[in-house]
Write an enzyme that holds these catalytic residues in place. Structure first.
Site, PDB file in Angstrom:
ATOM      1  N   SER A  74     -36.955 -53.073 -44.326  1.00 38.17           N
ATOM      2  CA  SER A  74     -37.699 -52.111 -45.160  1.00 38.17           C
ATOM      3  C   SER A  74     -36.732 -51.448 -46.133  1.00 38.17           C
ATOM      4  O   SER A  74     -35.526 -51.350 -45.849  1.00 38.17           O
ATOM      5  CB  SER A  74     -38.318 -51.025 -44.271  1.00 38.17           C
ATOM      6  N   GLY A 116     -45.760 -60.782 -34.923  1.00 40.37           N
ATOM      7  CA  GLY A 116     -46.659 -59.833 -35.596  1.00 40.37           C
ATOM      8  C   GLY A 116     -47.476 -60.485 -36.683  1.00 40.37           C
ATOM      9  O   GLY A 116     -47.750 -59.871 -37.709  1.00 40.37           O
ATOM     10  N   ARG A 131     -51.943 -59.883 -38.588  1.00 42.95           N
ATOM     11  CA  ARG A 131     -52.519 -59.157 -39.735  1.00 42.95           C
ATOM     12  C   ARG A 131     -51.392 -58.810 -40.712  1.00 42.95           C
ATOM     13  O   ARG A 131     -50.208 -59.069 -40.443  1.00 42.95           O
ATOM     14  CB  ARG A 131     -53.229 -57.892 -39.269  1.00 42.95           C
ATOM     15  N   TYR A 138     -37.795 -44.184 -37.978  1.00 41.86           N
ATOM     16  CA  TYR A 138     -38.082 -45.457 -38.666  1.00 41.86           C
ATOM     17  C   TYR A 138     -36.901 -45.871 -39.540  1.00 41.86           C
ATOM     18  O   TYR A 138     -36.480 -47.032 -39.538  1.00 41.86           O
ATOM     19  CB  TYR A 138     -39.358 -45.303 -39.495  1.00 41.86           C
TER      20      TYR A 138
END
Ligand SMILES: NC(=O)c1ccc[n+]([C@@H]2O[C@H](COP(=O)([O-])OP(=O)(O)OC[C@H]3O[C@@H](n4cnc5c(N)ncnc54)[C@H](O)[C@@H]3O)[C@@H](O)[C@H]2O)c1
Length: 266
Positions: free
Chosen positions: A145, A13, A16, A158
């Site tokens: 996260s 990934g 960006r 998520y």
């Protein structure tokens, strides 16, 4: 000064956002960087991450990869390992979608797990296979996260997926510690990227107000911590998750009953 000369780092990934910052930072430290992404290799405007790195004097390549496809993952990793070895893996690719349990469709749930969890597993397995064969240790850094360490209202899938990444990091971190393979993770808070463009100004302001240092992160803040975990400076750290969140997990500001200035001077 961190020197990654002679190392090959594979960043998923990396076209960006956080992945791009990680890729350029590892390259600036001397690593050869392989950007494995669904899109970087397809860019035709010369602005791929690998082009940016090469233009700045580093070495990099872009390979097309969907990390949720284990056969693709095995083929890409075998190719890279055969050419240059894999010393560092950064599992950064991820997807986000919102929804309480009742709002989450089967497809949304599967997509969150296919990329964040399955993809991280496939890439970690493929990299560790080569690291063990090569016998010279290695570094795996998982971009989890704060939503994997704490509930985040309205993000059922998520939070579950990032929570799985967190405990996967801990487990693999101890399993391969004896082989000199450090598996650790970072838990970013709110970071300025395309992924967080879903937040409008009022939500954004509220999230800043809940963050002790009052700011969102720049992708570079995350990349700097990944660089540390990808370097020999982290050799004695195994299965840890480092929050890079402006203090959000430590304590969310509430209405100040005692103003800080008063408390300090008392
Ligand atoms: N932005 C934030 O506030 C934030 C906060 C915490 C964690 N994160 C995590 O950081 C990571 C990077 O986030 P970002 O904000 O830079 O996101 P982003 O959406 O800007 O970039 C994600 C990248 O992952 C790639 N990708 C997605 N699915 C892929 C797949 N199946 N195979 C290969 N590549 C794939 C995309 O092409 C893109 O380059 C993610 O894992 C995300 O969950 C982000």
């Amino acid at each position: 000064m961190i020197d990654l000369s002679g190392k090959t780092a594979l960043v998923t990934g990396g076209s960006r956002g956080i992945g791009r910052a990680v890729a350029t930072t590892l390259a600036a430290a001397g690593a050869h960087v392989v950007i494995a992404d669904r899109s970087d290799a397809l860019r035709t405007d010369g602005a791929s991450t690998s082009n940016l790195i090469c233009a700045a004097g580093g070495t990099a390549e872009s390979v097309l990869l969907d990390i949720s496809d284990s056969e693709q993952v095995d083929a890409v990793f075998a190719d890279v390992a055969g050419r240059s070895g894999i010393d560092i893996l950064v599992n950064n690719a991820g997807v986000l979608s919102a929804g309480t349990v009742l709002d989450t469709t089967d497809d949304a749930w599967r997509s969150l797990f296919a990329v964040n969890v399955d993809g991280t597993f496939f890439c970690t397995r493929a990299a560790i296979r080569h690291m063990v064969d090569a016998g010279r240790g290695g570094k795996v850094v998982n971009v989890a996260s704060i939503s994997g360490l704490r509930a985040n209202p309205g993000f059922a899938g998520y939070c579950a997926a990032k929570g799985a990444m967190v405990n996967f990091t801990r487990q693999v971190g101890i399993d391969y510690a004896p082989m000199g393979i450090n598996v650790n993770g970072v838990a970013p808070g709110f970071v300025e990227t395309d992924m967080t463009a879903i937040y409008d100004a009022s939500i954004r302001g509220a999230l800043e107000a809940q963050t002790p240092n009052g700011k969102w992160a720049d992708p570079q803040h995350i990349a700097d911590t990944v660089l540390f975990l990808a370097s020999s400076l982290s050799d004695h750290i195994c299965g840890e998750i480092v929050a890079v969140d402006g203090g959000w997990l430590v304590g969310t500001p509430v209405v100040p009953v005692i103003p800080v200035a008063t408390a300090v001077s008392a």
